[in-house]
Write a protein that holds these residues in place. Structure first.
Motif, mmCIF file in Angstrom:
data_model
loop_
_atom_site.group_PDB
_atom_site.id
_atom_site.type_symbol
_atom_site.label_atom_id
_atom_site.label_comp_id
_atom_site.label_asym_id
_atom_site.label_seq_id
_atom_site.Cartn_x
_atom_site.Cartn_y
_atom_site.Cartn_z
ATOM 1 N N THR A 269 -54.800 -14.878 17.778
ATOM 2 C CA THR A 269 -55.616 -15.201 18.952
ATOM 3 C C THR A 269 -55.423 -14.176 20.056
ATOM 4 O O THR A 269 -56.384 -13.788 20.733
ATOM 5 N N VAL A 270 -54.190 -13.722 20.260
ATOM 6 C CA VAL A 270 -53.925 -12.714 21.293
ATOM 7 C C VAL A 270 -54.722 -11.449 21.003
ATOM 8 O O VAL A 270 -55.383 -10.890 21.891
ATOM 9 N N VAL A 271 -54.674 -10.989 19.752
ATOM 10 C CA VAL A 271 -55.391 -9.761 19.388
ATOM 11 C C VAL A 271 -56.897 -9.978 19.467
ATOM 12 O O VAL A 271 -57.630 -9.177 20.070
ATOM 13 N N TYR A 272 -57.385 -11.053 18.874
ATOM 14 C CA TYR A 272 -58.823 -11.308 18.849
ATOM 15 C C TYR A 272 -59.387 -11.513 20.257
ATOM 16 O O TYR A 272 -60.484 -11.041 20.566
ATOM 17 N N SER A 273 -58.648 -12.207 21.101
ATOM 18 C CA SER A 273 -59.127 -12.445 22.472
ATOM 19 C C SER A 273 -59.230 -11.143 23.250
ATOM 20 O O SER A 273 -60.182 -10.936 24.012
ATOM 21 N N GLY A 274 -58.229 -10.274 23.064
ATOM 22 C CA GLY A 274 -58.266 -8.985 23.749
ATOM 23 C C GLY A 274 -59.446 -8.139 23.304
ATOM 24 O O GLY A 274 -60.122 -7.507 24.127
ATOM 25 N N ILE A 275 -59.710 -8.139 21.999
ATOM 26 C CA ILE A 275 -60.838 -7.365 21.468
ATOM 27 C C ILE A 275 -62.160 -7.926 21.986
ATOM 28 O O ILE A 275 -63.019 -7.179 22.476
ATOM 29 N N TYR A 276 -62.331 -9.231 21.892
ATOM 30 C CA TYR A 276 -63.606 -9.837 22.281
ATOM 31 C C TYR A 276 -63.861 -9.676 23.780
ATOM 32 O O TYR A 276 -64.990 -9.376 24.198
#
Length: 364
Positions: A269-276
């Motif tokens: 979630t940390v990685v995906y949230s940063g990307i999105y």
């Protein structure tokens, strides 16, 4: 429409265009901090599967490759990354430690695809090349050795293949530019800033393994580090490099003491949230590839990070949701491009209409 494949010397990436947004098949390009395909900003979401080449050469195991790619496509994944190199043995790229066969290097770039009849260097199905997976040079922490090697090899590769994008394969560690950002101040001879500022390098990559890099630290400390690692690299790609950045590896091992699926989910979630968050604003983050995808019956390849999409889990739900969100961004840009094309066509048609009337003497 073709499937888009991305090949790296450290890995090989496939991008599946199954969302019906793009009507053409061109080479991936960069425009500022964005990846662009057929004039439309591109945001990819995918996985690592280093074993595809290994399994694909064994007819009895080849079905696992087809199964994995089919599952990936069904979950909206658009990039797959796998090996495109060989060490030792017959026709190896690296014949012995530090020794490489230039003939094999050229063979990879110029190989003719037996299905399409097109050389890899001319194949628009390929997105980009990676020089090396996770290069390090601890014998020269100044970074000069790696910087010179990247400069030389990037120029050489581009002289053979000018169609495709190129990246280094870096983990994202900093050198003299900002060593305090590294986990435990790792001095490994690379520099995220200097290495990616080399003109022939088209976009940056980052890996993220706080469970490996911060052994002995608490889970919360690892999450805090990951938040800073992701946001810091996006900011540096946006403001300093002014190039796209792809989070090419990340995950959490189930072999960690006290591991739970919710811990892995939080890391994703940390990685995906940063990307999105970056992507929806047109920022430098262009996608993420989790480590690693496995097909059913591949327990021998389970390194602790493996995800089997057919085994429904909360992690698989997060993966599918990120696919949906990034696909919506791609569709938004595609609609905007279609509107712009329609407006230009209308203006051209209007100009021709008035020009024709003027020539015929019928204008009012």
């Amino acid at each position: 429409m073709k499937h888009l494949v991305v090949m790296f010397f450290g890995a090989l990436l496939f991008i599946f265009q199954n969302h019906g947004v793009l009507a053409e098949d061109g080479f991936m390009k960069t425009r500022g901090v964005q990846l662009v395909l057929n004039g439309v900003p591109y945001y990819g979401h995918g996985f690592n599967a280093y074993w595809l080449m290994y399994m694909g050469t064994d007819p009895s195991e080849r079905v696992k490759v087809s199964s994995a790619l089919r599952e990936a496509k069904g979950h909206g994944l658009t990039i797959a990354r796998t090996w495109a190199f060989a060490d030792g043995g017959y026709r190896a790229l690296q014949t012995s430690p530090g020794s490489y066969d230039e003939r094999t290097f050229r063979t990879v770039l110029t190989r003719i695809n037996t299905l399409t009849g097109v050389a890899y260097k001319d194949e628009p199905t390929i997105m980009a090349w990676e020089l090396m997976n996770e290069p390090r040079c601890t014998s020269d922490p100044s970074g000069k050795t790696i910087q010179a090697w990247i400069t030389e090899m990037a120029s050489y590769l581009k002289s053979i293949d000018g169609n495709h994008l190129l990246e280094v394969g870096l983990e994202g560690f900093y050198g003299s530019s900002n060593p305090k950002k590294n986990p435990n101040n790792y001095p490994i001879g690379t520099d995220f800033i200097a290495n990616n500022q080399i003109p022939d390098i088209d976009f940056a990559t980052v890996h993220a393994y706080p469970d490996q890099w911060l052994t002995g630290s608490s889970y919360e400390d690892q999450v805090s580090f990951l938040n800073s690692w992701v946001s810091g690299h996006i900011q540096d790609a946006q403001n300093i490099l002014k190039k796209p950045v792809l989070f090419a590896e990340f995950g959490r091992s189930l072999k960690e003491s006290g591991y739970t699926t919710s811990q892995r989910d939080r890391m994703f979630t940390v990685v995906y949230s940063g990307i999105y968050s970056s992507a929806r604003g047109g920022g430098a983050a262009v996608g993420g590839l989790f480590w690693q995808l496995l097909a059913e019956g591949m327990d021998n390849f389970q390194d602790g990070y493996g995800v089997v999409l057919s085994e429904s889990s909360s992690t698989v739900g997060l993966i599918a949701e990120e696919s949906r969100k990034l696909n919506e961004i791609r569709k938004k840009y595609a609609r905007l491009r279609n509107i712009e094309k329609w407006k230009r066509a209308r203006e051209i048609g209007r100009d021709r209409f008035w020009s024709g009337n003027k020539d015929n003497g019928t204008e009012n």
